[in-house]
Design a protein around this motif. Structure first.
Motif, short mmCIF file in Angstrom:
data_model
loop_
_atom_site.label_atom_id
_atom_site.label_comp_id
_atom_site.label_asym_id
_atom_site.label_seq_id
_atom_site.Cartn_x
_atom_site.Cartn_y
_atom_site.Cartn_z
N LYS A 2 0.85 -1.33 0.05
CA LYS A 2 0.01 0.12 -0.07
C LYS A 2 0.96 1.23 -0.08
O LYS A 2 0.35 2.28 -0.54
N THR A 3 2.01 1.22 0.58
CA THR A 3 2.70 2.44 0.94
C THR A 3 4.18 2.27 0.40
O THR A 3 4.84 1.25 1.28
N ILE A 4 4.84 3.15 -0.30
CA ILE A 4 6.26 3.16 -0.34
C ILE A 4 6.93 4.30 -0.17
O ILE A 4 6.29 5.44 -0.59
N VAL A 5 7.80 4.37 0.74
CA VAL A 5 8.63 5.82 0.80
C VAL A 5 10.03 5.73 -0.06
O VAL A 5 10.62 4.81 0.06
N VAL A 6 10.13 6.90 -0.33
CA VAL A 6 11.41 7.03 -1.17
C VAL A 6 12.17 8.42 -0.67
O VAL A 6 11.73 9.38 -0.86
N PRO A 7 13.24 8.23 -0.25
CA PRO A 7 14.19 9.36 0.29
C PRO A 7 14.85 9.99 -1.34
O PRO A 7 15.15 9.17 -1.96
N PHE A 8 14.74 11.32 -1.28
CA PHE A 8 15.02 11.80 -2.53
C PHE A 8 15.86 13.11 -2.07
O PHE A 8 15.43 14.03 -1.24
N ASP A 9 16.93 13.11 -2.69
CA ASP A 9 17.95 14.27 -2.55
C ASP A 9 18.22 14.99 -3.61
O ASP A 9 19.45 15.83 -3.57
N PHE A 10 17.56 14.83 -4.78
CA PHE A 10 17.94 15.44 -6.03
C PHE A 10 19.09 14.71 -6.84
O PHE A 10 19.52 15.23 -7.75
N SER A 11 19.85 13.74 -6.33
CA SER A 11 20.80 13.07 -6.96
C SER A 11 20.35 12.01 -7.96
O SER A 11 19.06 11.73 -7.90
N PRO A 12 21.01 11.59 -8.76
CA PRO A 12 20.59 10.67 -9.96
C PRO A 12 20.24 9.13 -9.21
O PRO A 12 19.55 8.60 -9.68
N TYR A 13 21.05 8.94 -8.20
CA TYR A 13 20.74 7.76 -7.46
C TYR A 13 19.33 7.97 -6.86
O TYR A 13 18.52 6.93 -6.91
N SER A 14 19.03 9.07 -6.30
CA SER A 14 17.54 8.98 -5.65
C SER A 14 16.52 9.30 -6.78
O SER A 14 15.46 8.62 -6.66
N LEU A 15 16.88 9.69 -7.90
CA LEU A 15 15.76 9.49 -9.07
C LEU A 15 15.70 8.07 -9.50
O LEU A 15 14.71 7.73 -9.90
N ALA A 16 16.59 7.50 -9.37
CA ALA A 16 16.51 5.83 -10.02
C ALA A 16 15.72 5.20 -9.06
O ALA A 16 15.08 4.38 -9.40
N ALA A 17 15.74 5.42 -7.74
CA ALA A 17 15.00 5.04 -6.70
C ALA A 17 13.62 5.37 -7.06
O ALA A 17 12.55 4.63 -6.66
N LEU A 18 13.34 6.70 -7.02
CA LEU A 18 11.85 6.97 -7.58
C LEU A 18 11.31 6.48 -8.55
O LEU A 18 10.11 6.29 -8.53
N LYS A 19 12.08 6.40 -9.81
CA LYS A 19 11.48 5.79 -10.75
C LYS A 19 11.39 4.20 -10.47
O LYS A 19 10.36 3.76 -11.19
N THR A 20 11.99 3.56 -9.92
CA THR A 20 11.69 2.05 -9.49
C THR A 20 10.64 1.89 -8.75
O THR A 20 9.76 1.07 -8.88
N ALA A 21 10.46 2.90 -7.66
CA ALA A 21 9.02 2.96 -6.80
C ALA A 21 7.99 3.24 -7.88
O ALA A 21 6.85 2.63 -7.55
N GLN A 22 8.03 4.30 -8.75
CA GLN A 22 6.86 4.24 -9.70
C GLN A 22 6.53 2.90 -10.48
O GLN A 22 5.22 3.02 -10.69
N LYS A 23 7.39 2.17 -10.94
CA LYS A 23 7.08 1.07 -11.62
C LYS A 23 6.41 0.29 -10.71
O LYS A 23 5.55 -0.67 -11.02
N ILE A 24 6.85 0.00 -9.38
CA ILE A 24 6.14 -0.74 -8.46
C ILE A 24 4.65 -0.26 -8.08
O ILE A 24 3.70 -1.13 -8.08
N SER A 25 4.49 0.93 -8.10
CA SER A 25 3.32 1.58 -7.72
C SER A 25 2.45 1.27 -8.96
O SER A 25 1.12 1.23 -8.78
N SER A 26 2.96 1.47 -9.97
CA SER A 26 1.79 1.36 -11.28
C SER A 26 1.45 0.15 -11.38
O SER A 26 0.39 -0.17 -12.00
N LYS A 27 2.05 -1.11 -10.74
CA LYS A 27 1.53 -2.48 -10.87
C LYS A 27 0.85 -2.72 -9.69
O LYS A 27 -0.16 -3.46 -9.61
N SER A 28 1.08 -2.12 -8.50
CA SER A 28 0.48 -2.37 -7.33
C SER A 28 -0.39 -1.40 -6.94
O SER A 28 -1.41 -1.85 -5.83
N GLY A 29 -0.58 -0.27 -7.57
CA GLY A 29 -1.46 0.63 -6.94
C GLY A 29 -0.86 1.40 -5.60
O GLY A 29 -1.68 2.25 -4.94
#
Length: 274
Positions: A2-29
């Motif tokens: 139901k809930t994913i937390v993504v730490p974000f600090d404007f770095s390319p690595y945190s952006l990779a994490a956010l995009k990964t979380a978005q992929k999970i979210s798009s499948k799981s809601g």
């Protein structure tokens, strides 16, 4: 999930994490909570309104982040689902864990800094502390994982009964992507285990999880970390789950194994506590 937390600090690595979380979210809601922490030894959350007035610079940084972040996120990681944004001030790892706890998160997805192994250096202290202290599964990535990457999962464990409890924490994620799950036991000279014992542990682990496709593997190497990385590379697997514990006698790999695999390789590493 139901809930994913993504730490974000404007770095390319945190952006990779956010995009990964978005992929999970798009499948799981699942909803995504993006948390940005302005580093400070001051626990701003616990200050009174009058006390906060003393820290004008921190307040201004927070207000600036609140102005910039929504448009920035929309530009670099557009998605149909809204992202809930949290701006906090304090010690980063403490606030990441606090936000996860406040929102009863099912998963933390965060970027892992650095690539390759350099003696004397390690991944950032924030991710180390989150890995060590989080009771929530933590997926650490250096590069964004896509839908194809999620189709094959390596699950590295010693397959003690506690591993089954850990797997329950990520079963919904595995089922969401219908991941073909490759159970892997790394046999090392110092902790040699017979094939019969390994199979017994894996069979016990699979019992009750008949809806999931499993493959069993025993892989020999001089060290657990090297074996995990080599197995995944040979098998074309981009992410793995490692059942971890904090103590020498824990029925699992140690948390340091998780950190080493993450740091030395390019894999997405999902740390799941026993």
């Amino acid at each position: 999930m139901k809930t994913i937390v993504v730490p974000f600090d404007f770095s390319p690595y945190s952006l990779a994490a956010l995009k990964t979380a978005q992929k999970i979210s798009s499948k799981s809601g699942a909803k995504i909570i993006c948390v940005t922490v302005i580093p400070s030894e001051i626990d701003y959350d616990k200050l009174s309104d009058s006390a906060r007035q003393k820290y004008s610079e921190l307040r201004e940084e927070k207000e600036e982040a609140e102005r910039i972040l929504p448009d920035y996120i929309h530009e670099v990681a557009p998605a149909k689902a809204d992202i809930i944004q949290e701006i906090r001030i304090g010690v980063p790892y403490e606030l990441i864990l606090r936000v996860a706890d406040e929102n009863q998160a099912d998963l933390i997805v965060m970027g892992a800094y650095g690539k390759g192994y350099t003696p004397g250096k390690f991944i950032g202290s924030t991710i180390q502390k989150v890995l060590r202290k989080s009771t929530v599964p933590v997926l650490a990535v250096k590069e964004a994982l896509d839908g194809n990457d999620f189709r094959k999962l390596a699950f590295a464990s010693t397959f003690h009964p506690g591993a089954k409890v850990a797997f329950d924490k990520i079963k919904s994620l595995v089922k969401t992507f219908k991941s073909s799950t490759h159970l892997v036991f790394i046999n090392t000279p110092t902790k040699f285990t017979s094939s019969a014992e390994v199979k017994e542990g894996m069979d016990r682990f699979q019992s009750g999880n008949e809806e999931i496709v499993f493959h069993q593997h025993t892989y020999n190497d001089s060290e657990a970390e090297k074996g995990i990385i080599s197995f995944c590379k040979e098998s074309g697997i981009k992410w793995l789950a490692v059942v971890t514990g904090n103590h020498d006698k824990s029925p699992s790999y140690l948390i340091s194994t998780t950190e080493t695999v993450l740091f030395k390789g390019d894999l997405g590493v999902l740390s799941v506590k026993v």
